[in-house]
Write a protein that holds these residues in place. Structure first.
Motif, PDB file in Angstrom:
ATOM      1  N   GLY A  17      37.052  62.117  39.222  1.00  8.88           N
ATOM      2  CA  GLY A  17      38.478  61.991  38.527  1.00  8.88           C
ATOM      3  C   GLY A  17      39.200  60.722  39.080  1.00  8.88           C
ATOM      4  N   ALA A  18      39.234  60.535  40.245  1.00  8.55           N
ATOM      5  CA  ALA A  18      39.953  59.440  41.030  1.00  8.55           C
ATOM      6  C   ALA A  18      39.046  58.081  40.606  1.00  8.55           C
ATOM      7  CB  ALA A  18      39.876  59.479  42.452  1.00  8.55           C
ATOM      8  N   MET A  19      37.828  58.097  40.506  1.00  8.12           N
ATOM      9  CA  MET A  19      37.163  56.936  39.941  1.00  8.12           C
ATOM     10  C   MET A  19      37.323  56.533  38.389  1.00  8.12           C
ATOM     11  SD  MET A  19      35.405  55.135  41.848  1.00  8.12           S
ATOM     12  CE  MET A  19      34.400  54.385  40.846  1.00  8.12           C
ATOM     13  N   ALA A  20      37.735  57.583  37.640  1.00  5.39           N
ATOM     14  CA  ALA A  20      38.230  57.207  36.264  1.00  5.39           C
ATOM     15  C   ALA A  20      39.435  56.494  36.123  1.00  5.39           C
ATOM     16  CB  ALA A  20      38.172  58.504  35.553  1.00  5.39           C
ATOM     17  N   TRP A  21      40.159  56.677  37.182  1.00  2.00           N
ATOM     18  CA  TRP A  21      41.696  56.182  37.367  1.00  2.00           C
ATOM     19  C   TRP A  21      41.563  54.839  37.312  1.00  2.00           C
ATOM     20  CZ3 TRP A  21      46.209  57.428  35.781  1.00  2.00           C
ATOM     21  CH2 TRP A  21      46.465  58.807  35.291  1.00  2.00           C
ATOM     22  N   VAL A  22      40.373  54.444  38.497  1.00  2.00           N
ATOM     23  CA  VAL A  22      40.227  53.036  38.728  1.00  2.00           C
ATOM     24  C   VAL A  22      39.403  52.548  37.594  1.00  2.00           C
ATOM     25  CG1 VAL A  22      39.118  51.340  40.755  1.00  2.00           C
ATOM     26  CG2 VAL A  22      40.208  53.819  41.346  1.00  2.00           C
ATOM     27  N   ALA A  23      38.390  52.953  37.398  1.00  2.00           N
ATOM     28  CA  ALA A  23      37.245  52.471  36.459  1.00  2.00           C
ATOM     29  C   ALA A  23      37.820  52.079  35.019  1.00  2.00           C
ATOM     30  CB  ALA A  23      36.245  53.410  36.106  1.00  2.00           C
ATOM     31  N   LEU A  24      38.793  53.018  34.426  1.00  2.00           N
ATOM     32  CA  LEU A  24      39.305  52.615  33.161  1.00  2.00           C
ATOM     33  C   LEU A  24      40.048  51.199  33.147  1.00  2.00           C
ATOM     34  CD1 LEU A  24      40.085  53.352  30.265  1.00  2.00           C
ATOM     35  CD2 LEU A  24      41.912  54.746  30.961  1.00  2.00           C
ATOM     36  N   PRO A  25      41.162  50.966  34.167  1.00  2.00           N
ATOM     37  CA  PRO A  25      41.794  49.573  34.329  1.00  2.00           C
ATOM     38  C   PRO A  25      40.715  48.571  34.515  1.00  2.00           C
ATOM     39  CG  PRO A  25      42.831  51.308  35.852  1.00  2.00           C
ATOM     40  CD  PRO A  25      41.715  52.054  35.137  1.00  2.00           C
ATOM     41  N   ALA A  26      39.744  48.848  35.289  1.00  2.00           N
ATOM     42  CA  ALA A  26      38.995  47.687  35.721  1.00  2.00           C
ATOM     43  C   ALA A  26      38.050  47.301  34.452  1.00  2.00           C
ATOM     44  CB  ALA A  26      38.009  48.226  36.799  1.00  2.00           C
ATOM     45  N   ALA A  27      37.729  48.262  33.723  1.00  2.00           N
ATOM     46  CA  ALA A  27      36.912  47.859  32.538  1.00  2.00           C
ATOM     47  C   ALA A  27      37.872  47.088  31.592  1.00  2.00           C
ATOM     48  CB  ALA A  27      36.429  49.207  31.785  1.00  2.00           C
ATOM     49  N   ILE A  28      39.108  47.553  31.291  1.00  2.00           N
ATOM     50  CA  ILE A  28      40.104  46.735  30.388  1.00  2.00           C
ATOM     51  C   ILE A  28      40.045  45.611  31.187  1.00  2.00           C
ATOM     52  CG2 ILE A  28      42.280  46.768  29.559  1.00  2.00           C
ATOM     53  CD1 ILE A  28      42.090  49.848  29.239  1.00  2.00           C
ATOM     54  N   LEU A  29      40.433  45.492  32.297  1.00  2.00           N
ATOM     55  CA  LEU A  29      40.764  44.143  33.093  1.00  2.00           C
ATOM     56  C   LEU A  29      39.686  43.204  32.876  1.00  2.00           C
ATOM     57  CD1 LEU A  29      43.192  42.980  34.477  1.00  2.00           C
ATOM     58  CD2 LEU A  29      42.119  43.517  36.547  1.00  2.00           C
ATOM     59  N   LEU A  30      38.326  43.471  33.095  1.00  2.00           N
ATOM     60  CA  LEU A  30      37.031  42.951  32.885  1.00  2.00           C
ATOM     61  C   LEU A  30      37.009  42.276  31.546  1.00  2.00           C
ATOM     62  CD1 LEU A  30      33.924  42.204  33.873  1.00  2.00           C
ATOM     63  CD2 LEU A  30      33.435  44.063  32.602  1.00  2.00           C
ATOM     64  N   HIS A  31      37.202  42.877  30.391  1.00  2.00           N
ATOM     65  CA  HIS A  31      36.952  42.306  29.109  1.00  2.00           C
ATOM     66  C   HIS A  31      38.209  41.524  28.632  1.00  2.00           C
ATOM     67  CE1 HIS A  31      34.180  41.497  26.363  1.00  2.00           C
ATOM     68  NE2 HIS A  31      34.634  42.028  25.206  1.00  2.00           N
ATOM     69  N   SER A  32      39.511  41.828  29.314  1.00  2.00           N
ATOM     70  CA  SER A  32      40.427  41.058  29.074  1.00  2.00           C
ATOM     71  C   SER A  32      40.393  39.751  29.677  1.00  2.00           C
ATOM     72  CB  SER A  32      41.737  41.763  29.569  1.00  2.00           C
ATOM     73  OG  SER A  32      42.095  42.927  28.981  1.00  2.00           O
ATOM     74  N   ILE A  33      39.889  39.513  30.987  1.00  2.00           N
ATOM     75  CA  ILE A  33      39.985  38.101  31.612  1.00  2.00           C
ATOM     76  C   ILE A  33      38.685  37.491  31.029  1.00  2.00           C
ATOM     77  CG2 ILE A  33      39.196  37.252  33.806  1.00  2.00           C
ATOM     78  CD1 ILE A  33      40.447  39.399  35.325  1.00  2.00           C
ATOM     79  N   THR A  34      37.667  38.042  30.479  1.00  2.00           N
ATOM     80  CA  THR A  34      36.589  37.445  29.709  1.00  2.00           C
ATOM     81  C   THR A  34      37.424  36.687  28.474  1.00  2.00           C
ATOM     82  OG1 THR A  34      35.035  39.115  30.581  1.00  2.00           O
ATOM     83  CG2 THR A  34      34.387  37.521  28.713  1.00  2.00           C
ATOM     84  N   ALA A  35      38.011  37.429  27.843  1.00  2.00           N
ATOM     85  CA  ALA A  35      38.811  36.899  26.752  1.00  2.00           C
ATOM     86  C   ALA A  35      39.675  35.842  27.046  1.00  2.00           C
ATOM     87  CB  ALA A  35      39.508  38.152  25.925  1.00  2.00           C
ATOM     88  N   TRP A  36      40.234  35.858  28.102  1.00  2.00           N
ATOM     89  CA  TRP A  36      41.203  34.560  28.547  1.00  2.00           C
ATOM     90  C   TRP A  36      40.373  33.516  29.064  1.00  2.00           C
ATOM     91  CZ3 TRP A  36      44.169  39.052  31.583  1.00  2.00           C
ATOM     92  CH2 TRP A  36      44.962  39.835  30.837  1.00  2.00           C
ATOM     93  N   ILE A  37      39.187  33.645  29.393  1.00  2.00           N
ATOM     94  CA  ILE A  37      38.277  32.354  29.624  1.00  2.00           C
ATOM     95  C   ILE A  37      38.617  31.438  28.398  1.00  2.00           C
ATOM     96  CG2 ILE A  37      35.985  31.536  29.602  1.00  2.00           C
ATOM     97  CD1 ILE A  37      35.301  33.761  31.667  1.00  2.00           C
ATOM     98  N   PHE A  38      38.593  32.089  27.296  1.00  2.00           N
ATOM     99  CA  PHE A  38      38.407  31.589  25.995  1.00  2.00           C
ATOM    100  C   PHE A  38      40.161  31.362  25.358  1.00  2.00           C
ATOM    101  CE2 PHE A  38      34.552  33.781  26.336  1.00  2.00           C
ATOM    102  CZ  PHE A  38      33.741  32.857  26.088  1.00  2.00           C
ATOM    103  N   GLY A  39      40.875  32.572  25.419  1.00  2.00           N
ATOM    104  CA  GLY A  39      42.197  32.646  24.860  1.00  2.00           C
ATOM    105  C   GLY A  39      43.148  31.688  25.445  1.00  2.00           C
ATOM    106  N   LEU A  40      42.859  31.387  26.768  1.00  2.00           N
ATOM    107  CA  LEU A  40      44.204  30.533  27.221  1.00  2.00           C
ATOM    108  C   LEU A  40      44.086  29.053  27.294  1.00  2.00           C
ATOM    109  CD1 LEU A  40      44.356  32.474  30.660  1.00  2.00           C
ATOM    110  CD2 LEU A  40      45.454  32.505  28.852  1.00  2.00           C
ATOM    111  N   GLN A  41      42.942  28.572  26.348  1.00  2.00           N
ATOM    112  CA  GLN A  41      42.511  27.230  26.311  1.00  2.00           C
ATOM    113  C   GLN A  41      43.160  26.497  25.048  1.00  2.00           C
ATOM    114  OE1 GLN A  41      41.556  25.798  28.831  1.00  2.00           O
ATOM    115  NE2 GLN A  41      41.260  27.805  29.694  1.00  2.00           N
TER     116      GLN A  41
END
Lengths: 236, 422
Positions: free
Chosen positions: B188-212
């Motif tokens: 249960g605790a891991m789910a709390w960490v994994a969910l934001p981590a997964a969202i962060l992972l893909h947001s940052i990947t988007a920002w590689i492109f979207g911040l330019q």
């Protein structure tokens, strides 16, 4: 940069004087002013850049864009008049350089005098800087550098395959108090090299008087290179 | 694993036929991997000139697959951990699979960065000289953290069953009530960490492109939400497909009602993705874009078929399938919709890379130096038609085979089916 010896010492005093930088402040911010009124699109600066910096085949640090219908065709403007200008384009040495911001390994960095430099020994070849640069002035060494002659032509060391390179404002010449090669070689004197921190200097004065502009100003990159717009002549 | 039977929650006894098929499958993967590795050595030796990329199109297939697999990974883990967080009991049979899928996918994403580098042997510079303002450094950091997290998450889910089997992989044999209760809390605790981590992972990947700001086509605040939406579509799509394959192979058991539930969820994700795509491109297109504008080119330019495929086949078709209850309750149709949805997201990302890069910012002739002088290529270009070369394909397929191998071994070693011990 390289271990090559610049032959500037071998030049005659007159030639040396011709290429001298001139007045500068104590902490200069180097700038290039390109006068589009004077530029005739001859590509001399692009060619001397290739030999000065030993650019391999396919790589151009400096190139001349035509503001026209095509490379050799003028625009037809209102009233049927013809108009054609040129936009010499090389690294703009931006103060707010997007390439410096995105380089993951700090291979692209600022010098105190405003130059944006590239460390080809550190570059990992991810090409993120080329993505970030709005001007498209960065070149990647896709293959081993190919040359039309077996000799290296330049005054600087060759760059390795798999790394990014670009205009250095002839940093090896600046060290000798000489202007970049594209400046002294321009047949119409369309390029002025100078110090932006010297408000009375020629570069700063020209930018002020001729309403110099920055390329893609909307990108907010604060280029060190400035352009002087061509004057419009609507009638002969 | 020498055992021919799978105890504790075991599903099937492997027959000699199955073993032969498995051996052939692994052999094939090893051959494909070897070919890919050879192609990589060739590329390393010759330079990226052997790819279809040039100065006018400086990123290509490797980056495309990188972000596609980051999406597959984030999508899978978001579904798994959100199911856990919000107490969706029905997701339980596929949670392990989703977490494993996420782990393998992020491993592949990280691998795809390697062939994209011009000097892969200098990779350590990323750690020695990290530039903290670079979104690429942010992304590599989150990829590493996320990879460790998801691998631990997989282990956590499998540990009790591994312990019952007596596998050393369990690192301990405790299966007492107390241990299991503690493990449940850890999940249960891991789910709390994994969910934001997964969202962060893909947001940052988007920002590689979207911040330019240099790439008007990418420079948009909707990039991160759109990446998340497409990650959910492709990630859940792949989990559905893998679950159905494993069920057919007898490694996983669940009812058709779960397939219908996941199908409905997939349909919702597709609708969200379609909504974000519409919001983004309508905003860009409406003011009357200047000639040669990226959005106009996307709609009617040379790459336009990709865009219309993405809309028609990638989004509308699977949505039309999944919105019909009779089709949604049929696993075959759900599998078809999931497969089409994944392809649609892939094409969407392909379109994003191509339209973002293949046109010079300053459209004055002659344009950018293409970067090579061989084979009679034109030296300068304002736009560039990118086609990946055979070397790029061999490397990509080799990495995919590596992923398939890791996944296959993981499915053999780790029990996918949660045992009904309590």
């Amino acid at each position: 940069m390289g271990d090559k010896v610049s032959p500037i010492e071998a030049l005659s005093p007159a030639s040396r004087a011709w290429g001298e930088i001139g007045e500068r402040s104590e902490h200069p911010h180097w700038s290039m002013v390109v006068d589009q009124e004077r530029c005739i699109g001859c590509w001399s600066c692009a060619v001397i850049c290739k030999s000065e910096n030993d650019l391999p085949l396919g790589i151009w640090w400096n190139r001349i864009l035509t503001d026209g219908e095509a490379l050799d065709q003028p625009n037809v403007v209102r009233g049927g008049a013809l108009e054609m200008h040129w936009l010499p384009l090389a690294c703009q040495h931006c103060e707010n350089a997007p390439c410096v911001k995105v380089c993951p390994v700090q291979a692209t960095y600022h010098r105190d005098d405003g130059l944006v430099m590239q460390d080809n020994d550190r570059c990992i070849g991810c090409r993120y800087c080329m993505i970030a640069c709005p001007y498209g002035v960065r070149n990647f060494n896709w293959g081993a550098p190919a040359r039309p002659t077996p000799h290296e032509t330049g005054m600087v060391a060759a760059r390795a395959v798999g790394t990014v390179e670009k205009c250095t404002l002839c940093v090896h010449r600046l060290a000798e108090n000489q202007v970049p090669s594209c400046v002294w070689s321009c047949p119409t004197g369309a390029r002025v090299f100078g110090d932006l921190n010297d408000p009375a200097g020629r570069a700063a004065t020209l930018i002020r008087q001729r309403e110099g502009y920055e390329l893609l100003q909307e990108a907010g990159t604060k280029p060190s290179v400035h352009y002087l717009p061509p004057r419009r002549r609507n009638e002969l | 694993m020498s055992a021919t039977t799978i105890p504790a929650g075991g599903v099937a006894t492997r027959s000699a036929n199955d073993r032969r098929a498995l051996g052939a499958w692994i052999g094939l993967l090893l051959v494909v991997m070897a070919v890919g590795a050879a192609a990589f050595v060739y590329q390393f030796d010759t330079g990226l000139i052997v790819t279809g990329m040039r100065n006018t199109m400086m990123w290509g297939q490797y980056i495309l697959f990188f972000m596609f697999f980051v999406g597959l990974s984030a999508g899978g883990l978001i579904v798994a951990s959100a199911g856990r967080l919000f107490g969706v009991k029905a997701f339980k049979p596929i949670t392990r699979l989703a977490v494993l899928e996420a782990t393998v996918a992020v491993m592949l994403a990280a691998t795809f960065i390697l062939p994209d580098l011009g000097r892969p042997e200098r990779m350590l510079n990323i750690f020695l000289h990290a530039n903290l303002t670079s979104p690429m450094i942010w992304d590599i950091s989150i990829v590493i953290v996320y990879m460790a997290l998801s691998a631990f998450y997989v282990w956590l889910y499998a540990r009790a069953d591994l312990a019952r089997r007596g596998s050393w992989l369990a690192f301990g044999t405790g299966t007492s009530e107390r241990t299991l209760a503690r493990e449940e809390r850890a999940k249960g605790a891991m789910a709390w960490v994994a969910l934001p981590a997964a969202i962060l992972l893909h947001s940052i990947t988007a920002w590689i492109f979207g911040l330019q700001i240099s790439r008007g086509f990418w420079y948009s605040s909707i990039m991160a939400p759109m990446f998340i939406a497409s990650a959910l579509v492709s990630g859940l799509g792949l989990v559905i497909l893998l679950a159905l394959v494993l069920r057919r192979l007898g490694r996983l058991q669940f009812g058709d009602d779960l397939v219908a539930l996941l199908g409905g969820l997939l349909g919702t994700f597709i609708a969200v993705e379609a909504f974000l795509v519409l919001a983004e491109y309508l905003t860009a297109f409406y003011p009357g874009s200047p000639e040669g504008d990226a959005v106009t080119r996307m709609l009617v330019g040379p790459y336009a078929p990709l865009f219309w495929f993405e809309i028609g086949v990638g989004l509308l078709l699977p949505f039309a399938i999944l919105v019909v209850r009779r089709l949604r309750t049929n696993p075959r149709w759900v599998a078809a919709a999931a497969g089409i949805g994944i392809v649609g997201i892939f094409v969407h990302r392909l379109d994003l890379v191509l339209n973002g890069l293949s046109y010079a910012n300053i459209q004055l002739p002659p344009g950018l130096p293409v970067g090579t002088d061989q084979g009679g290529e034109v030296a300068f270009a304002t736009s560039y038609w990118y086609v990946p070369t055979i070397v790029e394909w061999l490397i990509v397929v080799g990495v995919l085979a590596f992923g398939a191998l890791v996944f296959t071994i993981a499915v053999i070693v780790l029990p996918m089916q949660e045992s009904e011990a309590h």
